[in-house]
Design a protein around this motif. Structure first.
Motif, PDB file in Angstrom:
ATOM      1  N   SER A 175      -7.618  38.081  12.929  1.00 29.07           N
ATOM      2  CA  SER A 175      -8.859  38.544  12.321  1.00 29.07           C
ATOM      3  C   SER A 175      -9.342  39.762  13.088  1.00 29.07           C
ATOM      4  CB  SER A 175      -9.918  37.435  12.352  1.00 29.07           C
ATOM      5  OG  SER A 175     -11.150  37.905  11.848  1.00 29.07           O
ATOM      6  N   PHE A 176      -9.523  40.860  12.373  1.00 31.69           N
ATOM      7  CA  PHE A 176     -10.064  42.078  12.971  1.00 31.69           C
ATOM      8  C   PHE A 176     -11.266  42.503  12.138  1.00 31.69           C
ATOM      9  CE2 PHE A 176      -5.604  42.000  14.182  1.00 31.69           C
ATOM     10  CZ  PHE A 176      -5.680  42.213  15.544  1.00 31.69           C
ATOM     11  N   SER A 177     -12.456  42.276  12.693  1.00 32.39           N
ATOM     12  CA  SER A 177     -13.699  42.546  11.972  1.00 32.39           C
ATOM     13  C   SER A 177     -13.676  41.821  10.628  1.00 32.39           C
ATOM     14  CB  SER A 177     -13.905  44.051  11.807  1.00 32.39           C
ATOM     15  OG  SER A 177     -15.177  44.336  11.271  1.00 32.39           O
ATOM     16  N   ASP A 178     -13.647  42.545   9.503  1.00 25.49           N
ATOM     17  CA  ASP A 178     -13.668  41.911   8.183  1.00 25.49           C
ATOM     18  C   ASP A 178     -12.271  41.646   7.623  1.00 25.49           C
ATOM     19  OD1 ASP A 178     -13.275  44.672   8.067  1.00 25.49           O
ATOM     20  OD2 ASP A 178     -14.025  44.826   6.029  1.00 25.49           O
ATOM     21  N   LEU A 179     -11.226  41.939   8.391  1.00 22.72           N
ATOM     22  CA  LEU A 179      -9.850  41.731   7.937  1.00 22.72           C
ATOM     23  C   LEU A 179      -9.335  40.388   8.439  1.00 22.72           C
ATOM     24  CD1 LEU A 179      -7.109  42.762   6.750  1.00 22.72           C
ATOM     25  CD2 LEU A 179      -6.684  43.786   9.010  1.00 22.72           C
ATOM     26  N   ALA A 180      -8.884  39.523   7.534  1.00 20.46           N
ATOM     27  CA  ALA A 180      -8.330  38.218   7.900  1.00 20.46           C
ATOM     28  C   ALA A 180      -6.880  38.138   7.427  1.00 20.46           C
ATOM     29  CB  ALA A 180      -9.152  37.094   7.278  1.00 20.46           C
ATOM     30  N   VAL A 181      -5.992  37.667   8.304  1.00 23.27           N
ATOM     31  CA  VAL A 181      -4.561  37.603   8.007  1.00 23.27           C
ATOM     32  C   VAL A 181      -4.066  36.201   8.327  1.00 23.27           C
ATOM     33  CG1 VAL A 181      -2.300  38.610   8.471  1.00 23.27           C
ATOM     34  CG2 VAL A 181      -4.356  40.031   8.671  1.00 23.27           C
ATOM     35  N   SER A 182      -3.438  35.538   7.355  1.00 18.99           N
ATOM     36  CA  SER A 182      -2.943  34.177   7.534  1.00 18.99           C
ATOM     37  C   SER A 182      -1.431  34.174   7.707  1.00 18.99           C
ATOM     38  CB  SER A 182      -3.319  33.317   6.324  1.00 18.99           C
ATOM     39  OG  SER A 182      -2.649  32.068   6.365  1.00 18.99           O
ATOM     40  N   GLY A 183      -0.963  33.329   8.628  1.00 19.89           N
ATOM     41  CA  GLY A 183       0.468  33.159   8.810  1.00 19.89           C
ATOM     42  C   GLY A 183       1.134  32.443   7.654  1.00 19.89           C
ATOM     43  N   LYS A 184       0.334  31.861   6.755  1.00 18.90           N
ATOM     44  CA  LYS A 184       0.883  31.201   5.568  1.00 18.90           C
ATOM     45  C   LYS A 184       1.404  32.219   4.561  1.00 18.90           C
ATOM     46  CE  LYS A 184      -0.195  26.854   6.504  1.00 18.90           C
ATOM     47  NZ  LYS A 184       0.853  25.831   6.717  1.00 18.90           N
ATOM     48  N   THR A 185       0.753  33.375   4.506  1.00 18.94           N
ATOM     49  CA  THR A 185       1.082  34.362   3.474  1.00 18.94           C
ATOM     50  C   THR A 185       1.525  35.700   4.055  1.00 18.94           C
ATOM     51  OG1 THR A 185      -1.281  34.924   3.356  1.00 18.94           O
ATOM     52  CG2 THR A 185      -0.448  33.321   1.766  1.00 18.94           C
ATOM     53  N   ASN A 186       1.684  35.768   5.383  1.00 24.86           N
ATOM     54  CA  ASN A 186       2.138  36.991   6.035  1.00 24.86           C
ATOM     55  C   ASN A 186       3.169  36.638   7.100  1.00 24.86           C
ATOM     56  OD1 ASN A 186       0.034  39.347   5.204  1.00 24.86           O
ATOM     57  ND2 ASN A 186      -1.048  37.397   5.391  1.00 24.86           N
ATOM     58  N   ASP A 187       4.050  37.574   7.379  1.00 26.70           N
ATOM     59  CA  ASP A 187       5.060  37.364   8.414  1.00 26.70           C
ATOM     60  C   ASP A 187       4.439  37.642   9.779  1.00 26.70           C
ATOM     61  OD1 ASP A 187       7.185  37.236  10.110  1.00 26.70           O
ATOM     62  OD2 ASP A 187       8.388  38.792   9.129  1.00 26.70           O
ATOM     63  N   LEU A 188       4.049  36.578  10.465  1.00 28.00           N
ATOM     64  CA  LEU A 188       3.479  36.705  11.805  1.00 28.00           C
ATOM     65  C   LEU A 188       4.436  36.136  12.852  1.00 28.00           C
ATOM     66  CD1 LEU A 188      -0.285  35.755  11.180  1.00 28.00           C
ATOM     67  CD2 LEU A 188       0.799  38.012  11.145  1.00 28.00           C
ATOM     68  N   SER A 189       5.728  36.206  12.555  1.00 32.48           N
ATOM     69  CA  SER A 189       6.721  35.635  13.471  1.00 32.48           C
ATOM     70  C   SER A 189       6.698  36.323  14.832  1.00 32.48           C
ATOM     71  CB  SER A 189       8.120  35.730  12.857  1.00 32.48           C
ATOM     72  OG  SER A 189       8.446  37.076  12.533  1.00 32.48           O
ATOM     73  N   GLY A 190       6.225  37.571  14.875  1.00 34.76           N
ATOM     74  CA  GLY A 190       6.145  38.283  16.146  1.00 34.76           C
ATOM     75  C   GLY A 190       5.120  37.720  17.102  1.00 34.76           C
ATOM     76  N   LEU A 191       4.273  36.794  16.617  1.00 36.07           N
ATOM     77  CA  LEU A 191       3.260  36.179  17.480  1.00 36.07           C
ATOM     78  C   LEU A 191       3.788  34.924  18.168  1.00 36.07           C
ATOM     79  CD1 LEU A 191       0.107  36.478  15.166  1.00 36.07           C
ATOM     80  CD2 LEU A 191       0.974  38.110  16.845  1.00 36.07           C
TER      81      LEU A 191
END
Length: 423
Positions: free
Chosen positions: A340-356
């Motif tokens: 989450s960056f300010s008003d931007l929300a990113v979910s690992g369910k629908t985005n490739d966050l494997s780098g985390l």
């Protein structure tokens, strides 16, 4: 009046509606972590993730929630306490609800259509009366007038916990009601006596708040309220008052850490519960923009037993008008993560966050670059995410790390023109 269980069920539904994250039936562990953070930010009280999961029925538990838990949930919804939330509707409203009967499906069709037509005319009449009355009310509404109004605050101590005394004078006004709003969140608005001059509130966690004095529904005064730490601060986050570790207690061989030994000494049975642990550094950082900065840190989760097998870890950059949140975990659990960056929300369910996903047997190195609200996140030297947020989150005012159980930080700082080295 509904019984306590029904009231609690209603409360949880309202919280789900406020969050707007969809049905809790699909919430994962990181969602409850995020709920915990939202509640802590808005109420100053940190309910544990395990408590929230028990409330929503994710974990079986027979005991009733504590008064502190119920009061905190009510405050999150904008009520002063649980008692206010449970207050029944006024008698007239109850009578209307109780005396309203549905059209019986057994009525003959002609009578049903007649009743339906009557209801339509009644609805039209009601709307007409309402609009007319509303127009008359607004045209006759008293205009707010005020003269000299004062509003300020002062913490009574250094460090935490800390009681803040709000000083106000709203007597020179024709306001019918006076409120103090503790932060940007209008749900943290409490009515105060117009003819009084003081209101006290206790804060158990550090943070940045913009307090407001509200007359009727108009904000007439506001100021920044900054609850800071004295160096680093560690906490075991609990439903009521957290356990604190001062700076000198958590500095160990060049790192800041809350260890398993620290937890056991505080009576935590790590065989039965995985505590939520935070490391805070909340101090003035000059004019460090949350829309243009470079942040670097090295951290490690040091507990991976029981329900902490995923070692979910959170980095929060606290801002004067928002927050940036980054999460890491063991590699097999990245689908449960989010950013989450300010008003931007990113979910690992629908985005490739494997780098985390990282191996916490070694230090995880995180670098977050933000230029004109464009985010690029690196983990162990590799780009893990890039994206753009829109809302200006203001200045960076502090950093908070969250761990499942024990964890430690080896380095943390902001680079560039506005360099700030915390560790």
């Amino acid at each position: 009046m509904l019984d306590e269980r029904e009231e609690l069920a209603k409360c949880l539904i309202l919280i789900e509606e406020k969050l707007g994250w969809g049905s809790s039936a699909h919430w994962q562990n990181q969602d409850f972590d995020a709920v915990r953070e939202r509640i802590a930010d808005e109420t100053g009280v940190a309910l544990s993730t395990s408590t929230l999961k028990r409330l929503w029925g994710k974990v079986h538990y027979d005991s009733a929630p504590t008064a502190t838990t119920l009061n905190t949930l009510a405050r999150f919804l904008g009520y002063e306490n649980w008692r206010e939330f449970r207050k029944p509707l006024p008698l007239a409203e109850n009578q209307v609800l109780q005396n309203t009967e549905p059209i019986s499906p057994s009525l003959p069709r002609s009578k049903y259509l007649l009743n339906q037509a009557n209801w339509i005319w009644i609805a039209v009449l009601f709307i007409t009366v309402f609009l007319t009355g509303n127009w008359a009310f607004r045209n006759g509404e008293k205009r707010l007038e005020y003269g000299v109004i004062t509003f300020g605050s002062r913490p009574v101590a250094q460090g935490l916990p800390n009681t803040v005394i709000f000083n106000y004078n709203a007597a020179d006004s024709n306001a019918d009601s006076v409120f103090i709003q503790q932060s940007w969140n209008p749900r943290l608005r409490f009515r105060v006596d117009k003819n009084n001059q003081h209101y006290a509130s206790t804060y158990y966690y550090p943070g940045y708040f913009r307090a407001k004095l509200v007359l009727n529904d108009s904000i007439v005064k506001e100021h920044d309220l900054y609850i800071t730490t004295q160096g680093w601060l560690g906490t075991i986050n609990r439903d009521s008052i957290p356990v604190y570790f001062k700076d000198q207690q958590i500095r160990k061989n060049g790192v800041v850490a809350v260890t398993e030994t620290d937890l056991v000494k505080q009576g935590v049975d790590l065989q039965k519960v995985v505590p939520s642990v935070s490391l805070h550094y909340v101090k003035p950082m000059g004019n460090l923009s949350a829309s243009n900065f470079t942040f670097e840190t090295e951290l490690k989760s040091t507990f991976n037993h029981g329900s902490a097998v995923c070692q979910q870890t959170m980095i929060m950059l606290l801002c004067s008008n928002g927050v940036h949140i980054m999460q890491l975990s063991a590699k097999g659990c990245v689908g449960e993560l989010g950013l989450s960056f300010s008003d931007l929300a990113v979910s690992g369910k629908t985005n490739d966050l494997s780098g985390l996903g990282v191996d916490f047997t070694d230090w995880a190195k995180v670098r977050c670059e933000v230029k004109d609200k464009q985010v690029t996140l690196f983990v162990n030297g590799k780009q893990a995410y890039t994206g753009q947020f829109e809302k200006d989150p203001g200045k960076i005012v502090g950093v908070r790390y969250g761990f499942q159980g024990s964890g430690e930080v080896r380095s943390a700082g902001f680079l560039g023109k506005e360099e700030v080295r915390m560790l």
